[in-house]
Design a protein around this motif. Structure first.
Motif, PDB file in Angstrom:
ATOM      1  N   GLY A 153      54.183  40.968  37.768  1.00 39.49           N
ATOM      2  CA  GLY A 153      54.038  39.606  38.278  1.00 39.49           C
ATOM      3  C   GLY A 153      54.662  38.575  37.361  1.00 39.49           C
ATOM      4  N   ILE A 154      55.238  37.539  37.954  1.00 40.93           N
ATOM      5  CA  ILE A 154      55.950  36.530  37.165  1.00 40.93           C
ATOM      6  C   ILE A 154      55.023  35.646  36.340  1.00 40.93           C
ATOM      7  CG2 ILE A 154      57.989  36.496  38.643  1.00 40.93           C
ATOM      8  CD1 ILE A 154      56.897  33.984  39.985  1.00 40.93           C
ATOM      9  N   ASN A 155      53.746  35.635  36.671  1.00 42.14           N
ATOM     10  CA  ASN A 155      52.795  34.827  35.901  1.00 42.14           C
ATOM     11  C   ASN A 155      52.036  35.638  34.853  1.00 42.14           C
ATOM     12  OD1 ASN A 155      53.372  32.356  37.227  1.00 42.14           O
ATOM     13  ND2 ASN A 155      52.169  33.053  38.981  1.00 42.14           N
ATOM     14  N   GLN A 195      54.927  46.358  43.755  1.00 45.19           N
ATOM     15  CA  GLN A 195      55.458  45.123  44.324  1.00 45.19           C
ATOM     16  C   GLN A 195      54.561  43.953  43.922  1.00 45.19           C
ATOM     17  OE1 GLN A 195      58.229  45.121  46.426  1.00 45.19           O
ATOM     18  NE2 GLN A 195      58.190  42.913  46.543  1.00 45.19           N
ATOM     19  N   ALA A 196      55.169  42.857  43.435  1.00 52.51           N
ATOM     20  CA  ALA A 196      54.403  41.644  43.109  1.00 52.51           C
ATOM     21  C   ALA A 196      55.359  40.454  43.053  1.00 52.51           C
ATOM     22  CB  ALA A 196      53.679  41.790  41.770  1.00 52.51           C
ATOM     23  N   ASP A 197      54.949  39.346  43.631  1.00 49.09           N
ATOM     24  CA  ASP A 197      55.694  38.084  43.577  1.00 49.09           C
ATOM     25  C   ASP A 197      57.131  38.212  44.081  1.00 49.09           C
ATOM     26  OD1 ASP A 197      53.454  36.789  42.500  1.00 49.09           O
ATOM     27  OD2 ASP A 197      54.042  37.316  40.462  1.00 49.09           O
ATOM     28  N   GLY A 198      57.347  39.066  45.073  1.00 43.26           N
ATOM     29  CA  GLY A 198      58.674  39.221  45.646  1.00 43.26           C
ATOM     30  C   GLY A 198      59.616  40.105  44.853  1.00 43.26           C
ATOM     31  N   TYR A 199      59.117  40.778  43.820  1.00 41.35           N
ATOM     32  CA  TYR A 199      59.929  41.677  42.998  1.00 41.35           C
ATOM     33  C   TYR A 199      59.309  43.061  42.988  1.00 41.35           C
ATOM     34  CZ  TYR A 199      62.080  37.514  40.935  1.00 41.35           C
ATOM     35  OH  TYR A 199      62.741  36.340  40.738  1.00 41.35           O
ATOM     36  N   MET A 200      60.147  44.071  42.761  1.00 38.42           N
ATOM     37  CA  MET A 200      59.680  45.423  42.490  1.00 38.42           C
ATOM     38  C   MET A 200      59.622  45.551  40.970  1.00 38.42           C
ATOM     39  SD  MET A 200      58.642  48.150  43.997  1.00 38.42           S
ATOM     40  CE  MET A 200      59.305  47.974  45.633  1.00 38.42           C
ATOM     41  N   TRP A 201      58.481  46.001  40.442  1.00 37.62           N
ATOM     42  CA  TRP A 201      58.247  46.090  38.995  1.00 37.62           C
ATOM     43  C   TRP A 201      58.136  47.545  38.573  1.00 37.62           C
ATOM     44  CZ3 TRP A 201      57.866  41.573  36.057  1.00 37.62           C
ATOM     45  CH2 TRP A 201      57.837  40.391  36.792  1.00 37.62           C
ATOM     46  N   TRP A 202      58.727  47.869  37.413  1.00 39.87           N
ATOM     47  CA  TRP A 202      58.668  49.214  36.847  1.00 39.87           C
ATOM     48  C   TRP A 202      58.034  49.141  35.463  1.00 39.87           C
ATOM     49  CZ3 TRP A 202      60.229  53.544  39.426  1.00 39.87           C
ATOM     50  CH2 TRP A 202      60.953  53.337  40.599  1.00 39.87           C
ATOM     51  N   TYR A 203      57.195  50.133  35.151  1.00 40.98           N
ATOM     52  CA  TYR A 203      56.587  50.218  33.825  1.00 40.98           C
ATOM     53  C   TYR A 203      57.539  50.975  32.912  1.00 40.98           C
ATOM     54  CZ  TYR A 203      53.138  50.608  30.170  1.00 40.98           C
ATOM     55  OH  TYR A 203      52.487  50.500  28.974  1.00 40.98           O
ATOM     56  N   LEU A 204      57.942  50.335  31.816  1.00 42.73           N
ATOM     57  CA  LEU A 204      58.957  50.877  30.924  1.00 42.73           C
ATOM     58  C   LEU A 204      58.409  51.095  29.520  1.00 42.73           C
ATOM     59  CD1 LEU A 204      61.875  48.419  31.806  1.00 42.73           C
ATOM     60  CD2 LEU A 204      61.258  50.559  32.960  1.00 42.73           C
ATOM     61  N   ALA A 205      59.055  52.031  28.810  1.00 49.93           N
ATOM     62  CA  ALA A 205      58.759  52.262  27.395  1.00 49.93           C
ATOM     63  C   ALA A 205      60.083  52.491  26.673  1.00 49.93           C
ATOM     64  CB  ALA A 205      57.855  53.473  27.215  1.00 49.93           C
ATOM     65  N   ALA A 206      60.224  51.868  25.520  1.00 49.25           N
ATOM     66  CA  ALA A 206      61.414  52.089  24.694  1.00 49.25           C
ATOM     67  C   ALA A 206      61.324  53.487  24.100  1.00 49.25           C
ATOM     68  CB  ALA A 206      61.507  51.042  23.598  1.00 49.25           C
ATOM     69  N   PRO A 207      62.374  54.312  24.225  1.00 52.70           N
ATOM     70  CA  PRO A 207      62.290  55.682  23.710  1.00 52.70           C
ATOM     71  C   PRO A 207      62.204  55.747  22.188  1.00 52.70           C
ATOM     72  CG  PRO A 207      64.491  55.215  24.550  1.00 52.70           C
ATOM     73  CD  PRO A 207      63.635  54.027  24.881  1.00 52.70           C
ATOM     74  N   TYR A 208      62.565  54.693  21.499  1.00 56.12           N
ATOM     75  CA  TYR A 208      62.577  54.675  20.036  1.00 56.12           C
ATOM     76  C   TYR A 208      61.358  53.957  19.454  1.00 56.12           C
ATOM     77  CZ  TYR A 208      64.157  50.038  21.191  1.00 56.12           C
ATOM     78  OH  TYR A 208      64.229  48.784  21.754  1.00 56.12           O
ATOM     79  N   ASP A 209      60.553  53.322  20.321  1.00 58.86           N
ATOM     80  CA  ASP A 209      59.406  52.546  19.833  1.00 58.86           C
ATOM     81  C   ASP A 209      58.371  52.437  20.942  1.00 58.86           C
ATOM     82  OD1 ASP A 209      57.573  50.716  18.877  1.00 58.86           O
ATOM     83  OD2 ASP A 209      59.059  49.214  18.315  1.00 58.86           O
ATOM     84  N   GLN A 210      57.361  53.307  20.928  1.00 55.07           N
ATOM     85  CA  GLN A 210      56.355  53.343  21.988  1.00 55.07           C
ATOM     86  C   GLN A 210      55.466  52.100  22.039  1.00 55.07           C
ATOM     87  OE1 GLN A 210      56.052  55.683  24.567  1.00 55.07           O
ATOM     88  NE2 GLN A 210      58.089  56.159  23.791  1.00 55.07           N
ATOM     89  N   THR A 211      55.591  51.190  21.071  1.00 51.83           N
ATOM     90  CA  THR A 211      54.841  49.937  21.159  1.00 51.83           C
ATOM     91  C   THR A 211      55.554  48.935  22.067  1.00 51.83           C
ATOM     92  OG1 THR A 211      55.898  48.904  19.237  1.00 51.83           O
ATOM     93  CG2 THR A 211      53.945  50.267  18.819  1.00 51.83           C
TER      94      THR A 211
END
Length: 75
Positions: free
Chosen positions: A20-22, A43-59
């Motif tokens: 969500g954009i907010n 789906q939220a606020d007119g966008y499709m959102w994906w949960y991402l993780a940096a492969p070099y930094d799990q934080t």
């Protein structure tokens, strides 16, 4: 799969705590930065959102709008 941040014109992409954009931004991801997709899209606020993780930094994890993601082959 893997995605790369793209299309922010150098502004970066706010990675958020929830879809969500907010939603609170957690950090700024920059063009060409690579992430691993870790969850199904939402789906939220007119966008499709994906949960991402940096492969070099799990934080460095959070939700990103798909408009600024490009699928790339396994690096």
């Amino acid at each position: 799969g893997y995605v790369q941040i793209s299309g922010t014109e150098g502004d970066g992409l706010r990675i958020r705590s929830v879809p969500g954009i907010n939603a609170d931004p957690l950090f700024l991801a920059f063009d060409a930065e690579v992430f691993v997709v870790q969850d199904s899209p939402q789906q939220a606020d007119g966008y499709m959102w994906w949960y991402l993780a940096a492969p070099y930094d799990q934080t460095r994890t959070g939700w990103a709008a798909s408009n600024f993601l490009t699928v790339i082959p396994n690096p």
